[in-house]
Motif scaffolding. Structure first.
Motif, PDB file in Angstrom:
ATOM      1  N   THR A  43      -0.282   2.019   7.002  1.00 50.48           N
ATOM      2  CA  THR A  43      -1.545   2.181   6.276  1.00 50.48           C
ATOM      3  C   THR A  43      -1.295   2.730   4.883  1.00 50.48           C
ATOM      4  O   THR A  43      -1.852   2.240   3.889  1.00 50.48           O
ATOM      5  CB  THR A  43      -2.487   3.110   7.052  1.00 50.48           C
ATOM      6  N   ASP A  44      -0.448   3.758   4.789  1.00 55.66           N
ATOM      7  CA  ASP A  44      -0.151   4.382   3.494  1.00 55.66           C
ATOM      8  C   ASP A  44       0.510   3.389   2.535  1.00 55.66           C
ATOM      9  O   ASP A  44       0.088   3.240   1.384  1.00 55.66           O
ATOM     10  CB  ASP A  44       0.775   5.589   3.689  1.00 55.66           C
ATOM     11  N   LEU A  45       1.566   2.740   3.005  1.00 54.27           N
ATOM     12  CA  LEU A  45       2.307   1.829   2.125  1.00 54.27           C
ATOM     13  C   LEU A  45       1.482   0.599   1.790  1.00 54.27           C
ATOM     14  O   LEU A  45       1.540   0.088   0.670  1.00 54.27           O
ATOM     15  CB  LEU A  45       3.629   1.439   2.776  1.00 54.27           C
ATOM     16  N   ARG A  46       0.731   0.122   2.748  1.00 52.97           N
ATOM     17  CA  ARG A  46      -0.148  -1.015   2.479  1.00 52.97           C
ATOM     18  C   ARG A  46      -1.125  -0.680   1.355  1.00 52.97           C
ATOM     19  O   ARG A  46      -1.345  -1.462   0.431  1.00 52.97           O
ATOM     20  CB  ARG A  46      -0.906  -1.378   3.755  1.00 52.97           C
ATOM     21  N   SER A  47      -1.697   0.524   1.424  1.00 54.21           N
ATOM     22  CA  SER A  47      -2.665   0.948   0.418  1.00 54.21           C
ATOM     23  C   SER A  47      -2.032   1.040  -0.965  1.00 54.21           C
ATOM     24  O   SER A  47      -2.595   0.562  -1.956  1.00 54.21           O
ATOM     25  CB  SER A  47      -3.266   2.300   0.817  1.00 54.21           C
ATOM     26  N   VAL A  48      -0.847   1.635  -1.031  1.00 51.02           N
ATOM     27  CA  VAL A  48      -0.218   1.823  -2.339  1.00 51.02           C
ATOM     28  C   VAL A  48       0.295   0.506  -2.901  1.00 51.02           C
ATOM     29  O   VAL A  48       0.254   0.270  -4.115  1.00 51.02           O
ATOM     30  CB  VAL A  48       0.919   2.868  -2.253  1.00 51.02           C
ATOM     31  N   PHE A  49       0.755  -0.410  -2.042  1.00 51.26           N
ATOM     32  CA  PHE A  49       1.185  -1.721  -2.519  1.00 51.26           C
ATOM     33  C   PHE A  49       0.007  -2.532  -3.041  1.00 51.26           C
ATOM     34  O   PHE A  49       0.103  -3.221  -4.054  1.00 51.26           O
ATOM     35  CB  PHE A  49       1.893  -2.484  -1.404  1.00 51.26           C
ATOM     36  N   ILE A  50      -1.116  -2.465  -2.331  1.00 52.74           N
ATOM     37  CA  ILE A  50      -2.319  -3.161  -2.793  1.00 52.74           C
ATOM     38  C   ILE A  50      -2.770  -2.598  -4.132  1.00 52.74           C
ATOM     39  O   ILE A  50      -3.110  -3.338  -5.062  1.00 52.74           O
ATOM     40  CB  ILE A  50      -3.447  -3.040  -1.754  1.00 52.74           C
ATOM     41  N   SER A  51      -2.764  -1.268  -4.237  1.00 48.88           N
ATOM     42  CA  SER A  51      -3.175  -0.623  -5.488  1.00 48.88           C
ATOM     43  C   SER A  51      -2.265  -1.035  -6.633  1.00 48.88           C
ATOM     44  O   SER A  51      -2.723  -1.303  -7.751  1.00 48.88           O
ATOM     45  CB  SER A  51      -3.151   0.897  -5.309  1.00 48.88           C
ATOM     46  N   THR A  52      -0.953  -1.109  -6.364  1.00 46.52           N
ATOM     47  CA  THR A  52      -0.002  -1.514  -7.400  1.00 46.52           C
ATOM     48  C   THR A  52      -0.191  -2.974  -7.787  1.00 46.52           C
ATOM     49  O   THR A  52      -0.162  -3.328  -8.974  1.00 46.52           O
ATOM     50  CB  THR A  52       1.438  -1.287  -6.904  1.00 46.52           C
ATOM     51  N   ALA A  53      -0.395  -3.831  -6.793  1.00 45.13           N
ATOM     52  CA  ALA A  53      -0.641  -5.248  -7.080  1.00 45.13           C
ATOM     53  C   ALA A  53      -1.911  -5.413  -7.902  1.00 45.13           C
ATOM     54  O   ALA A  53      -1.967  -6.200  -8.849  1.00 45.13           O
ATOM     55  CB  ALA A  53      -0.745  -6.035  -5.772  1.00 45.13           C
ATOM     56  N   GLU A  54      -2.923  -4.663  -7.542  1.00 50.42           N
ATOM     57  CA  GLU A  54      -4.189  -4.709  -8.263  1.00 50.42           C
ATOM     58  C   GLU A  54      -4.003  -4.278  -9.720  1.00 50.42           C
ATOM     59  O   GLU A  54      -4.534  -4.912 -10.642  1.00 50.42           O
ATOM     60  CB  GLU A  54      -5.193  -3.790  -7.564  1.00 50.42           C
TER      61      GLU A  54
END
Length: 408
Positions: free
Chosen positions: A375-386
Motif C-alpha cells: 500500500t505504501d509503495l503503491r501510493s508513493v509510486f502513483i504519486s511520483t508517476a502523477e
C-alpha cells in the motif's frame, strides 16, 4: 524518474535490478483488472490508480480509533547537550484510555525506548523502523530545518504505524508513551543492562550454533527478505543518484537564461525569439525544481524507509531462528542426558510452545506487513508517476508556447 511506471503487483520475488541499468523494474500490464482497455492518456492512467488508492485509504481511515500527530519541534539546550523535543498529540476512542485526548512532549531517545520495549515484548512482530540517529553528512547538520522536518515526518509515521497494528497498539508501553507526562520512572523499569547483555550473548551463541533445518515457509520468507533488501537498497541508491543529477542539471539550466538575455540585448533581430527562450528556460527551471522537491521529499524518504524495514525484517528472522536454535539445543540435551530429565523436559516443552507462538505470530504479522508495504509503495509510486506526468505536460506546454512566440 521518467521511466517509472505503476507496479501492477508487488507479490512474489522482485525483479533483478542492476544499479547501472534502466529502471524498468515493474510490470507493464496493458489492461485493467476488469479486462477493459487501458486509458490512452497518461493522466487518466494515473488517476485510475489514484482513485483505487484513495478508496483503500478511506476504508482504513474508517476503522482507525487512534489518531496521532507529531509536530511543533523545539530545541532544548542543557548544560551537557542540545536536543529536539516534539509534541505528540493523541486522539482516541478506545475505552482503555482515561481521556479522549493527550498531549505530551518527547525526544528522539524516548522513541528509541518505545521501540526497544516493543521488540523486547514482541520479538517476532515487525516493529516499524525509526529514522537513523545521525545524518549521513555528519552531526553538524543535525539541527537544521530540513533534517528536523524529515525526522518529524518519520517519527509521525512510526507512531501511526504502531497505532494501526492489531497487537502493538494495545501495548502498555505504547499507552504510557502517548499519555505519561514524564517517562523517566517508566524508562527505569524493564530488563537491566546485565539482563540485556545475557540475552545478547545467548542470541550470538544460538546464531553461531545454527539451525538443523529451518521450516520451508520461513526459508522462503528469508529468501524474500534478502531479495527485498537488495532491491530496495538498489532503488534507494539509484533514486538518490537521479536526484543528484537532476539538481546538477537544474543548476546548469539556470545559467542559460542570463546568457540568452544578454544575447537578446546584442541581437535586435533575434531579440524576440531569444526572450521567448529565456521565458521558457525560467519556467522549465521552476517546474524542474518542483519535481526534484517531490522526489527528495516523497520518493527518496519512502524508499529509504523500506531499506530500514528490510533490516528490521532480518532482525525479526534472526530472533525467530534463535528461538528455534535454543529449542533444538535443549531438546538434543534432553535426548542425551540421563539425569534431571523431568526439569529439562519441562524447559523443552516451554521452548516448544514459545517456538510455536513465535512462528504463528511472525506468519500473521508477515501478511499484515506485506499488505502495508504494498500500500505504501503503491501510493508513493502513483504519486511520483502523477508528478512526472504533470512535469512533462507543463514543460511541453512551455516549449509549445515559446515556439508559437517565435513564429509570431
Amino acid at each position: 524518474m521518467s521511466g517509472l511506471t505503476v507496479p501492477a503487483d508487488f507479490s512474489g520475488h522482485m525483479l533483478d535490478l542492476d544499479e547501472d541499468e534502466d529502471l524498468e523494474v515493474f510490470s507493464k500490464n496493458t489492461s485493467l483488472a476488469d479486462g477493459s482497455p487501458m486509458p490512452n492518456s497518461p493522466s487518466s492512467l494515473v488517476n485510475q490508480y489514484r482513485l483505487e488508492d484513495d478508496d483503500e485509504g478511506q476504508k482504513d481511515a474508517n476503522t482507525k480509533d487512534i489518531f496521532i500527530t507529531v509536530d511543533n519541534p523545539e530545541s532544548q539546550v542543557t548544560a551537557i547537550e542540545t536536543f529536539i523535543m516534539y509534541r505528540v498529540v493523541t486522539r482516541t476512542t478506545r475505552s482503555e484510555f482515561d481521556s479522549s485526548e493527550y498531549e505530551v512532549r518527547r525526544r528522539y531517545q524516548d522513541f528509541l525506548w518505545l521501540r526497544s520495549r516493543l521488540e523486547d515484548n514482541h520479538p517476532t512482530l515487525i516493529v516499524h523502523p525509526l529514522p537513523e540517529k545521525f545524518v549521513m553528512k555528519g552531526m553538524v547538520e543535525r539541527f537544521n530545518e530540513d533534517f528536523i522536518e524529515t525526522r518529524r515526518k518519520a517519527l509521525h509515521r512510526f507512531l501511526n504505524k504502531i497505532s494501526e497494528h492489531p497487537i502493538l497498539s494495545y501495548s502498555q508501553h505504547f499507552k504510557v508513551f502517548l499519555t505519561a507526562q514524564d517517562l523517566a520512572s517508566h524508562k527505569k523499569q524493564g530488563p537491566g543492562f546485565l539482563s540485556r547483555m545475557g540475552e545478547t550473548v545467548r542470541a550470538v551463541a544460538n546464531s553461531v550454533r545454527g539451525l538443523r533445518s529451518r521450516p520451508e515457509e520461513f526459508a522462503v520468507m528469508q529468501e524474500y527478505v534478502e531479495d527485498f533488501s537488495n532491491k530496495m537498497c538498489s532503488m534507494d541508491k539509484v533514486t538518490q543518484r537521479i536526484v543528484k543529477e537532476q539538481r546538477e542539471y537544474l543548476e546548469e539550466l539556470k545559467q542559460y537564461s542570463p546568457t540568452y538575455a544578454q544575447w537578446a540585448d546584442l541581437e535586435e533581430e533575434l531579440a524576440d525569439p531569444l526572450k521567448g527562450v529565456v521565458s521558457c528556460v525560467v519556467q522549465c527551471s521552476k517546474e524542474s525544481e518542483e519535481q526534484i522537491h517531490h522526489l527528495s521529499e516523497v520518493l527518496v524518504p519512502a524508499l529509504h524507509e523500506y531499506v530500514l524495514c528490510a533490516e528490521t525484517l532480518k532482525a525479526v528472522m534472526r530472533r525467530r531462528d534463535n528461538i528455534q536454535a535454543e529449542f533444538e539445543a535443549k531438546n538434543e540435551a534432553l535426548l542425551s542426558r540421563k539425569v534431571d530429565q523431568e526439569a529439562l523436559q519441562e524447559e523443552v516443552d516451554g521452548l516448544a510452545d514459545r517456538m510455536e507462538q513465535a512462528n504463528n505470530t511472525l506468519k500473521g504479522d508477515w501478511s499484515r506487513w506485506q499488505h502495508s508495504m504494498r500500500t505504501d509503495l503503491r501510493s508513493v509510486f502513483i504519486s511520483t508517476a502523477e508528478k512526472n506526468v504533470e512535469y512533462y505536460e507543463k514543460v511541453r506546454q512551455r516549449e509549445i508556447s515559446a515556439s508559437d512566440n517565435q513564429c509570431d
